[in-house]
Design a protein around this motif. Structure first.
Motif, PDB file in Angstrom:
ATOM      1  N   TYR A   5      47.392  34.478  -8.035  1.00 46.47           N
ATOM      2  CA  TYR A   5      47.138  33.102  -8.488  1.00 46.47           C
ATOM      3  C   TYR A   5      47.146  33.076 -10.008  1.00 46.47           C
ATOM      4  N   ILE A  26      39.715  19.716  -9.668  1.00 47.53           N
ATOM      5  CA  ILE A  26      40.586  20.193  -8.587  1.00 47.53           C
ATOM      6  C   ILE A  26      41.848  19.330  -8.542  1.00 47.53           C
ATOM      7  N   ARG A  29      44.288  20.075 -11.301  1.00 47.08           N
ATOM      8  CA  ARG A  29      45.004  21.334 -11.052  1.00 47.08           C
ATOM      9  C   ARG A  29      46.103  21.141 -10.014  1.00 47.08           C
ATOM     10  N   LEU A 178      39.155  16.792  -0.973  1.00 51.28           N
ATOM     11  CA  LEU A 178      39.123  18.019  -1.788  1.00 51.28           C
ATOM     12  C   LEU A 178      37.894  18.847  -1.428  1.00 51.28           C
ATOM     13  N   ILE A 179      37.786  19.244  -0.160  1.00 46.66           N
ATOM     14  CA  ILE A 179      36.519  19.824   0.296  1.00 46.66           C
ATOM     15  C   ILE A 179      36.571  21.282   0.716  1.00 46.66           C
ATOM     16  N   SER A 180      37.732  21.822   0.959  1.00 46.67           N
ATOM     17  CA  SER A 180      37.816  23.216   1.428  1.00 46.67           C
ATOM     18  C   SER A 180      39.207  23.720   1.066  1.00 46.67           C
ATOM     19  N   PRO A 181      39.396  25.044   1.051  1.00 46.07           N
ATOM     20  CA  PRO A 181      40.738  25.548   0.741  1.00 46.07           C
ATOM     21  C   PRO A 181      41.811  24.928   1.635  1.00 46.07           C
ATOM     22  N   ILE A 184      42.358  21.280   0.646  1.00 46.52           N
ATOM     23  CA  ILE A 184      42.949  21.211  -0.699  1.00 46.52           C
ATOM     24  C   ILE A 184      44.432  21.585  -0.636  1.00 46.52           C
ATOM     25  N   ASN A 185      44.773  22.534   0.240  1.00 45.92           N
ATOM     26  CA  ASN A 185      46.194  22.862   0.398  1.00 45.92           C
ATOM     27  C   ASN A 185      46.964  21.692   0.990  1.00 45.92           C
ATOM     28  N   ARG A 188      47.600  19.347  -1.804  1.00 48.22           N
ATOM     29  CA  ARG A 188      48.708  19.792  -2.662  1.00 48.22           C
ATOM     30  C   ARG A 188      50.046  19.373  -2.051  1.00 48.22           C
ATOM     31  N   GLN A 222      27.878  22.030  -3.592  1.00 49.17           N
ATOM     32  CA  GLN A 222      28.092  22.404  -2.195  1.00 49.17           C
ATOM     33  C   GLN A 222      27.692  21.262  -1.256  1.00 49.17           C
ATOM     34  N   MET A 225      30.243  18.440  -1.112  1.00 52.11           N
ATOM     35  CA  MET A 225      31.367  18.726  -0.212  1.00 52.11           C
ATOM     36  C   MET A 225      30.962  18.429   1.234  1.00 52.11           C
TER      37      MET A 225
END
Ligand code: TPP
Lengths: 242, 68
Positions: A5, A26, A29, A178-181, A184-185, A188, A222, A225
């Motif tokens: 990354y 986030i 980015r 925008l709460i977890s990987p 968020i993916n 994107r 936390q 989220m």
């Protein structure tokens, strides 16, 4: 050394003014990563809002301008019409896009301008101190709804994305969180599609991001989220709206 | 070997990265940074599987990951 990354080229390597755990960082980015991936850093023009993201141009390493509160899409219309080969997007909060700027938002969408909108829904006015936004939830305590938002006094949470999706000029609307990987993916991918749509001439594309404001929700990063996951998504369901 | 680089001066201490690390490899440093918060650090001897969850969550883009 292989980078697994790496810091996006489209994001300056600086510290932002955002609070700890703020979703704007986030979102900034994700936009920068999408611009890098599409190779459009020299072609993109961003319009920053009035709101916490007013200084976005200090963070994005591409051309940016700033519009009066709520008028980002009017400015974007002009820029895109004069420079149709550029990729023009607005980045707006819920107060900016869905309160003071409702007029510009609806008419730009209704004209079907070939633009991309990144819409940050954090259910409050962040910059001015956590007042109620049109998107605040029923019962949500804010600086101007001390006992919680009461529909009899302040109406209902405004689902502007669903409203806009009704318009024939609008081609793509998706709500992400925008709460977890994993989420968020997905966000994107939505940003990439919304920008690609413009490049391919598809038309007006909007991505709404449910985004934490730990400071004015009075929670840890936390917990904020968790509040989106447990509470906000019930009012603002995720997924493709159009 | 995978190296996690954390910009401890830029970290604001939201600790979202700690919560998502599947190997529990991130922790809180003992010493304050210039912002006055205890930044996140990579735990000594901990393992990284290169999943990028931490970098994906970080609102301040403090994390870079490299494979040797
Ligand atoms: C014409 C005008 N009216 C009011 C304001 C005050 N004002 C600044 S930011 C803001 C609301 C921002 O909220 P939002 O768009 O949700 O963005 P956030 O700060 O939450 O990211 C308001 C009302 C202003 N700057 N200009």
């Amino acid at each position: 050394m292989e980078k697994i990354y790496a810091h996006p080229q489209s994001l300056y390597n600086v510290s932002s003014h955002y609070c700890a755990g703020c979703g704007h960082g986030i979102a900034h980015r994700l936009v920068a990563e999408a611009v890098d991936e599409l190779g459009i850093r020299e072609k993109v023009i961003a319009i920053a809002p009035v709101g916490c993201a007013v200084l976005a141009y200090d963070y994005w390493n591409f051309d940016c301008t700033e519009a009066a509160h709520g008028r980002a899409l009017a400015v974007a219309t002009a820029i895109k019409r004069v420079r149709p080969d550029n990729v023009v997007f607005t980045y707006q909060g819920d107060g900016d896009l869905a309160a003071i700027g409702t007029n510009e938002t609806i008419h730009t969408a209704n004209r079907g301008e070939n633009l991309t909108v990144i819409f940050i829904n954090n259910a409050v006015y962040g910059m001015t101190g956590g007042q109620m936004a049109p998107t605040s939830l029923i019962g949500q305590k804010t600086a101007t709804t001390l006992k919680g938002r009461d529909p009899a006094l302040q109406g209902y949470p405004l689902k502007i994305s669903e409203l806009l999706a009704q318009l024939p000029g609008v081609k793509y609307v998706e709500r992400v969180a925008l709460i977890s990987p994993a989420e968020i993916n997905k966000a994107r991918q939505a940003v990439l599609l919304a920008l690609r749509n413009q490049i391919e001439g598809v038309g007006f594309s909007l991505v709404e991001m449910l985004s934490p404001c730990p400071t004015y929700w009075g929670m840890s990063a936390q917990a904020a989220m968790g509040w989106i996951k447990e509470t906000m998504i019930k009012e603002f369901p995720l997924g493709r709206i159009k | 070997m995978i190296n996690v680089h954390i910009d401890g001066q830029r970290c604001k201490g939201c600790y979202l990265c700690i919560a998502v690390c599947p190997r529990k490899s991130l922790g809180v440093a003992a010493v304050l940074n210039k912002k006055g918060v205890k930044p996140v650090e990579f735990k000594k001897g901990a393992e990284c599987i290169g999943c990028r969850f931490c970098a994906t969550m970080c609102p301040d883009c403090c994390i870079e990951i490299e494979k040797e």
